[in-house]
Design a protein around this motif. Structure first.
Motif, PDB file in Angstrom:
ATOM      1  N   ARG A  76       0.633  -1.375   0.005  1.00 20.37           N
ATOM      2  CA  ARG A  76       0.017  -0.443  -0.142  1.00 20.37           C
ATOM      3  C   ARG A  76       1.065   1.123   0.136  1.00 20.37           C
ATOM      4  NH1 ARG A  76      -5.681   0.718   3.843  1.00 20.37           N
ATOM      5  NH2 ARG A  76      -5.408   2.769   3.386  1.00 20.37           N
ATOM      6  N   SER A  77       1.730   1.090   1.155  1.00 18.76           N
ATOM      7  CA  SER A  77       2.675   2.472   0.931  1.00 18.76           C
ATOM      8  C   SER A  77       3.439   2.490  -0.565  1.00 18.76           C
ATOM      9  CB  SER A  77       3.045   2.556   2.095  1.00 18.76           C
ATOM     10  OG  SER A  77       4.572   1.446   1.553  1.00 18.76           O
ATOM     11  N   ARG A  78       4.076   1.732  -0.861  1.00 17.31           N
ATOM     12  CA  ARG A  78       4.956   1.308  -2.384  1.00 17.31           C
ATOM     13  C   ARG A  78       3.196   1.834  -3.261  1.00 17.31           C
ATOM     14  NH1 ARG A  78       9.616  -1.099  -3.122  1.00 17.31           N
ATOM     15  NH2 ARG A  78      10.169  -2.200  -0.453  1.00 17.31           N
ATOM     16  N   VAL A  79       2.420   1.668  -4.086  1.00 17.94           N
ATOM     17  CA  VAL A  79       1.260   2.106  -4.438  1.00 17.94           C
ATOM     18  C   VAL A  79       1.238   3.543  -4.543  1.00 17.94           C
ATOM     19  CG1 VAL A  79      -1.076   1.926  -5.392  1.00 17.94           C
ATOM     20  CG2 VAL A  79       0.243  -0.154  -5.079  1.00 17.94           C
ATOM     21  N   ALA A  80       1.221   3.779  -3.056  1.00 17.15           N
ATOM     22  CA  ALA A  80       0.756   5.681  -2.413  1.00 17.15           C
ATOM     23  C   ALA A  80       1.941   6.360  -3.621  1.00 17.15           C
ATOM     24  CB  ALA A  80       1.024   5.845  -1.363  1.00 17.15           C
ATOM     25  N   ALA A  81       3.452   5.952  -3.230  1.00 14.87           N
ATOM     26  CA  ALA A  81       4.450   6.679  -3.332  1.00 14.87           C
ATOM     27  C   ALA A  81       3.777   6.502  -5.138  1.00 14.87           C
ATOM     28  CB  ALA A  81       5.702   6.007  -3.012  1.00 14.87           C
ATOM     29  N   PHE A  82       3.787   5.069  -6.048  1.00 19.47           N
ATOM     30  CA  PHE A  82       3.799   5.716  -7.224  1.00 19.47           C
ATOM     31  C   PHE A  82       2.783   6.513  -7.652  1.00 19.47           C
ATOM     32  CE2 PHE A  82       1.529   3.898 -10.948  1.00 19.47           C
ATOM     33  CZ  PHE A  82       2.692   4.051 -12.207  1.00 19.47           C
ATOM     34  N   LEU A  83       1.661   6.820  -7.380  1.00 20.34           N
ATOM     35  CA  LEU A  83       0.493   7.364  -7.738  1.00 20.34           C
ATOM     36  C   LEU A  83       0.892   9.032  -6.946  1.00 20.34           C
ATOM     37  CD1 LEU A  83      -2.139   5.229  -5.611  1.00 20.34           C
ATOM     38  CD2 LEU A  83      -1.734   5.318  -8.274  1.00 20.34           C
ATOM     39  N   GLN A  84       1.848   9.232  -6.217  1.00 24.83           N
ATOM     40  CA  GLN A  84       2.290  10.432  -6.101  1.00 24.83           C
ATOM     41  C   GLN A  84       3.111  11.041  -7.067  1.00 24.83           C
ATOM     42  OE1 GLN A  84       0.901  11.906  -2.592  1.00 24.83           O
ATOM     43  NE2 GLN A  84       0.688  13.298  -4.106  1.00 24.83           N
ATOM     44  N   THR A  85       3.892   9.839  -7.636  1.00 25.27           N
ATOM     45  CA  THR A  85       4.410  11.042  -8.786  1.00 25.27           C
ATOM     46  C   THR A  85       3.345  11.586  -9.341  1.00 25.27           C
ATOM     47  OG1 THR A  85       4.716   8.860 -10.249  1.00 25.27           O
ATOM     48  CG2 THR A  85       6.324   9.714  -8.508  1.00 25.27           C
ATOM     49  N   VAL A  86       2.426  10.550  -9.844  1.00 26.70           N
ATOM     50  CA  VAL A  86       1.354  11.069 -11.190  1.00 26.70           C
ATOM     51  C   VAL A  86       0.287  12.342 -10.553  1.00 26.70           C
ATOM     52  CG1 VAL A  86      -0.894   9.883 -12.935  1.00 26.70           C
ATOM     53  CG2 VAL A  86       1.307   8.858 -11.725  1.00 26.70           C
ATOM     54  N   LEU A  87       0.076  12.636  -9.375  1.00 28.15           N
ATOM     55  CA  LEU A  87      -0.624  13.132  -8.824  1.00 28.15           C
ATOM     56  C   LEU A  87      -0.185  14.001  -9.191  1.00 28.15           C
ATOM     57  CD1 LEU A  87      -2.099  11.410  -5.769  1.00 28.15           C
ATOM     58  CD2 LEU A  87      -3.761  11.793  -8.120  1.00 28.15           C
ATOM     59  N   ASP A  88       1.563  14.286  -8.734  1.00 29.64           N
ATOM     60  CA  ASP A  88       1.856  15.790  -8.742  1.00 29.64           C
ATOM     61  C   ASP A  88       2.321  15.729 -10.253  1.00 29.64           C
ATOM     62  OD1 ASP A  88       1.883  15.472  -6.042  1.00 29.64           O
ATOM     63  OD2 ASP A  88       4.108  15.004  -5.549  1.00 29.64           O
ATOM     64  N   ARG A  89       1.399  15.519 -11.176  1.00 31.93           N
ATOM     65  CA  ARG A  89       1.918  15.954 -12.174  1.00 31.93           C
ATOM     66  C   ARG A  89       1.121  17.155 -12.814  1.00 31.93           C
ATOM     67  NH1 ARG A  89       6.127  14.252 -16.211  1.00 31.93           N
ATOM     68  NH2 ARG A  89       6.667  11.965 -14.821  1.00 31.93           N
ATOM     69  N   PRO A  90       1.672  18.361 -13.674  1.00 32.99           N
ATOM     70  CA  PRO A  90       0.998  19.190 -13.483  1.00 32.99           C
ATOM     71  C   PRO A  90       0.203  19.272 -14.181  1.00 32.99           C
ATOM     72  CG  PRO A  90       2.945  20.227 -14.428  1.00 32.99           C
ATOM     73  CD  PRO A  90       3.288  19.000 -13.789  1.00 32.99           C
ATOM     74  N   GLY A  91      -1.047  19.877 -14.652  1.00 31.88           N
ATOM     75  CA  GLY A  91      -2.258  19.247 -15.124  1.00 31.88           C
ATOM     76  C   GLY A  91      -2.945  17.979 -15.321  1.00 31.88           C
ATOM     77  N   ALA A  92      -2.317  17.189 -14.778  1.00 29.10           N
ATOM     78  CA  ALA A  92      -3.281  15.799 -14.021  1.00 29.10           C
ATOM     79  C   ALA A  92      -4.401  15.812 -13.988  1.00 29.10           C
ATOM     80  CB  ALA A  92      -1.936  14.788 -14.191  1.00 29.10           C
ATOM     81  N   ARG A  93      -5.271  14.891 -14.935  1.00 30.99           N
ATOM     82  CA  ARG A  93      -6.263  14.738 -13.714  1.00 30.99           C
ATOM     83  C   ARG A  93      -6.952  13.187 -13.945  1.00 30.99           C
ATOM     84  NH1 ARG A  93     -10.793  16.838 -16.398  1.00 30.99           N
ATOM     85  NH2 ARG A  93      -9.792  16.464 -18.774  1.00 30.99           N
ATOM     86  N   PRO A  94      -5.705  12.524 -13.187  1.00 34.25           N
ATOM     87  CA  PRO A  94      -5.973  10.925 -13.397  1.00 34.25           C
ATOM     88  C   PRO A  94      -6.801  10.194 -13.161  1.00 34.25           C
ATOM     89  CG  PRO A  94      -4.823  11.182 -11.181  1.00 34.25           C
ATOM     90  CD  PRO A  94      -4.655  12.915 -11.692  1.00 34.25           C
ATOM     91  N   ALA A  95      -7.094   8.544 -13.342  1.00 38.18           N
ATOM     92  CA  ALA A  95      -8.418   7.938 -12.871  1.00 38.18           C
ATOM     93  C   ALA A  95      -7.618   6.882 -13.053  1.00 38.18           C
ATOM     94  CB  ALA A  95      -9.691   8.202 -13.429  1.00 38.18           C
ATOM     95  N   VAL A  96      -8.176   6.214 -11.453  1.00 42.05           N
ATOM     96  CA  VAL A  96      -7.239   4.946 -11.261  1.00 42.05           C
ATOM     97  C   VAL A  96      -8.097   3.529 -11.691  1.00 42.05           C
ATOM     98  CG1 VAL A  96      -6.138   3.761  -9.762  1.00 42.05           C
ATOM     99  CG2 VAL A  96      -6.243   5.719  -9.454  1.00 42.05           C
ATOM    100  N   GLU A  97      -7.476   2.632 -12.296  1.00 42.11           N
ATOM    101  CA  GLU A  97      -8.649   1.503 -12.320  1.00 42.11           C
ATOM    102  C   GLU A  97      -6.765  -0.348 -11.987  1.00 42.11           C
ATOM    103  OE1 GLU A  97      -9.999  -0.382 -16.714  1.00 42.11           O
ATOM    104  OE2 GLU A  97      -7.778   0.189 -16.570  1.00 42.11           O
TER     105      GLU A  97
END
Length: 733
Positions: free
Chosen positions: A531-552
């Motif tokens: 869970r912590s490793r996935v959170a670290a990966f997701l954070q790199t995507v969420l921090d992208r400027p202008g990104a509106r991610p969704a998770v599948e």
């Protein structure tokens, strides 16, 4: 030796309580009380008082008397104490219990703040040095079978103006004991703070609460079980929002229960005996590969010139020793050997070099060329490029890094392999992709190609990486980004959720058809760790400027209640909030259609062949006494394809299961009091278009309680749920 074989009479302990710092305004409340409580626990288990050393800062008048004589003003004598214990102790178990302030340096190394620190000169005991000391052998024929270390200290960085951090390691060269087991339990992960509300360390209090529940007489509880329980407790606090500090315990092991798994540098450091054997083997391979003395003379001259060092004589052992004394020397030595050497000999040499100098696989020329090119590529913030990259960024230690430091940390990770691109060449490709200086970018790509050729890495991996970087350009164009997670479970039917281990693969899907393989973890780990490793990966995507991610996310049938939407991430306005609070989360099951494929397909065709309208839907209020009514209604309407449920989470869960068994492809539900009956979704949206419609509706109306059960049997894979934060066992898994 099992936990039950540990003799309390042969158990020793060092308890350190750093509450008062003589020259700093950083006094704590809690470590002294926690230390006394731990000592009393040892006494209750039968540990003799003379086996316990208590080290504490100068006591205050309002503190109770210590349970054993207390050493005050722990300065230089603290190092002597650890060395004396290692030298003189003949024990089944050594406990180390430490409470106080902790910090991390610029390289991300954890340190324990010492009591005699000055305002502008903070002194710290490196945790890596402490661990290495505790793993060291004595010269008096005595030994310690196991060491259990509990550290309740922060791992945050110093703020500007807090002074310089000066390491004060425990000096003395020791050889590591190959048979000693060590378990390190830390109050928090790197970059986090260890909190101490209510005049006691939060982690220490919960740790002591758990060990006090262990059966009497057992002085060594199951520390893996203790860690799992503590992790679940901290995660549950975050999920219920009763505790918002974002503190997660950390764990490391060395030869514990016969397993050697360590993520820190000290346990990877080679033992002296290993170094001696490896150097002898390297010398033998050089002698075998270069039987002619003239060839060895030329090798010694070339090596000395390249490394700027002195090789006293062209003896194979002297050449190996000269190479090992210089950074990147052994890799340089291997690259200088004749290209006609058999591949097996080269692999043996590379393995021996990694044993002696772990974390090094570049040659001196490769390293200097890379540093020079990185500095001339035109990117001022190389660290920012790395931290925003979904491949290299997750797990990178906190701190300020220049080009040399970045390369050193990335090189210290796993070396290149034939079928896997290492982190360093992946980072180099990212820099080449973003470099304003096109000439420098071309040189970086050529450097990567040469490195791949030397290590036998498949060239198509570099090509795929370049394609991935090009595909990720849509992050800056405000396009929809879909993050796809696949989580596999090992022993999914374990009696306790904590016994189940998981691994994950993460991909980023751009523009519908473009799939980017981002990161994969092949090691099965506890859910809290994954869970912590996935959170670290997701954070790199969420921090992208202008990104509106969704998770599948794709889960196995028995793991569908893992709550991916509750993974804690940082937002712009808040820290450690559930992922689903602002990001659509779709959870899918690959095997869902295998339950009732015929009924599923029939219902799906019936619900999608006609125009939109409420005639597709069955509206049902989910209560404890309405399950039979739902089952009967579905039986009477075999072509009905959609169900709309209204109710509380606990009540709806059973009704959702009935929909699954009946083969309903679409089921929409929301909690009572949501303020909307969602009739417009039933009457105006075609069932096949509901996932996107629900995603937009939630984004516009903050409808976090709306859940969509979905499965299209005509698609390659089945959607299971589109949901927001809800209740379930995810926090306990």
């Amino acid at each position: 030796m099992s936990s039950r074989d540990v003799d309390p009479a042969r158990t020793y302990a060092i308890v350190v309580a750093m509450e008062r710092y003589r020259h700093l305004d950083l006094d704590l409340v809690g470590p002294y009380t926690d230390g006394c409580r731990f000592i009393h626990w040892l006494f209750d288990r039968g540990v003799p008082p003379e086996n316990v050393e208590f080290v504490a800062s100068p006591p205050a008048h309002d503190r109770p008397e210590p349970p054993v004589p207390c050493r005050a003003h722990p300065g230089e004598e603290l190092a002597d104490l650890f060395q004396d214990i290692i030298a003189k102790c003949d024990a089944d178990l050594l406990w180390v219990f430490w409470g106080g302030h902790g910090v991390t340096d610029d390289q991300g190394a954890s340190m324990l703040l010492l009591e005699d620190s000055q305002p502008h000169r903070l002194r710290g005991l490196p945790v890596a040095n402490l661990v290495r000391t505790l793993l060291g052998t004595s010269n008096q024929g005595r030994r310690i079978a196991r060491v259990a270390v509990v550290l309740d200290a922060c791992q945050t960085q110093l703020r500007p103006g807090q002074g310089n951090l000066v390491p004060r390691p425990i000096t003395g060269t020791v050889e590591l004991d190959p048979d000693r087991g060590l378990f390190l339990l830390q109050a928090c992960a790197p970059g986090q703070a260890a909190h101490n509300p209510q005049r006691s360390g939060l982690f220490s209090r919960r740790f002591l609460d758990r060990i006090e529940q262990v059966e009497p007489g057992l002085v060594l509880p199951d520390l893996n079980d203790i860690y799992d329980g503590l992790s679940r407790r901290f995660v549950a606090d975050e999920d219920t929002r009763t505790f918002r500090y974002g503190q997660r315990p950390g764990r490391s092991e060395h030869n514990w229960d016969g397993r050697t798994t360590w993520d820190e540098d000290p346990a990877r450091a080679p033992r002296a005996a290993e170094v001696r054997r490896a150097l002898a083997d390297i010398g033998n391979l050089i002698a075998t590969s270069l039987p002619d003395e003239n060839d060895r003379v030329r090798l010694a001259d070339d090596l000395g010139r390249t490394l700027d060092t002195y090789v006293p004589e062209p003896d194979p052992d002297a050449i190996a020793i000269a190479a090992v004394q210089t950074r990147h020397g052994l890799s340089t030595l291997v690259s200088m050997l004749p290209s006609t050497l058999p591949a097996a000999v080269v692999r043996s040499l590379e393995h021996l070099c990694h044993t002696v100098r772990p974390g090094e696989y570049l040659t001196r020329v490769e390293h200097s060329t890379l540093i020079e090119t990185l500095r001339s590529c035109g990117i001022a913030d190389l660290e920012g490029v790395l931290r925003r990259d979904p491949v290299c960024g997750p797990g990178f230690p906190p701190g300020a890094f220049d080009a040399v430091d970045l390369v050193a940390v990335l090189e210290g990770r796993a070396p290149p392999e034939r079928d896997r691109l290492a982190h360093l060449p992946a980072f180099v490709e990212a820099v080449a992709h973003h470099a304003p200086n096109l000439e420098a970018g071309a040189r970086l790509r050529a450097w990567n190609a040469d490195l791949a050729a030397r290590h036998g890495t498949r060239p198509d991996l570099l090509t795929a990486r370049r394609g991935d970087l090009e595909a990720m350009r849509s992050w800056t164009r405000e396009e929809q980004v879909w993050i796809r997670l696949e989580i596999a479970a090992l022993d999914a039917k374990a009696q306790r959720p904590a016994d189940t281990r998981y691994r994950y693969t993460a991909r980023v899907r751009e523009g519908g058809d473009v799939t980017t393989v981002s990161v994969a973890d092949d090691v099965y780990r506890p859910w809290t760790c994954v869970r912590s490793r996935v959170a670290a990966f997701l954070q790199t995507v969420l921090d992208r400027p202008g990104a509106r991610p969704a998770v599948e996310c794709f889960l196995e049938p028995g793991q569908l209640d893992l709550q991916i939407e509750r993974i804690a991430v940082d937002r712009q306005d808040r820290e450690q909030v559930p992922l689903g609070a602002g990001t659509p989360v779709v959870v899918r099951c690959r095997e869902l259609r295998a339950f009732v494929p015929d009924a599923w397909l029939a219902r799906w065709r019936e619900s999608t062949r006609d125009e939109v309208g409420a005639h597709h839907w069955l509206c049902h209020e989910a209560r404890a006494d309405t399950g039979l009514g739902l089952r009967s209604a579905l039986t009477k309407a075999p072509s009905l394809g959609c169900v709309h449920l209204v109710g509380e989470a606990a009540q709806v869960r059973h009704h959702v299961a009935l929909c699954l068994l009946a083969g309903v492809p679409v089921a929409l539900w929301h909690r009572r009091g949501a303020g909307c009956d969602l009739a417009h979704l039933r009457e105006q949206i075609r069932p096949r278009d509901l996932p996107e419609a629900i995603r937009r509706w939630r984004a516009d109306n903050d409808g976090q309680s709306v859940v969509l059960l979905w499965d299209d049997p005509t698609s390659a894979e089945a959607i299971r749920l589109l949901r927001g934060p809800s209740e379930g066992r995810g926090a306990e898994a």
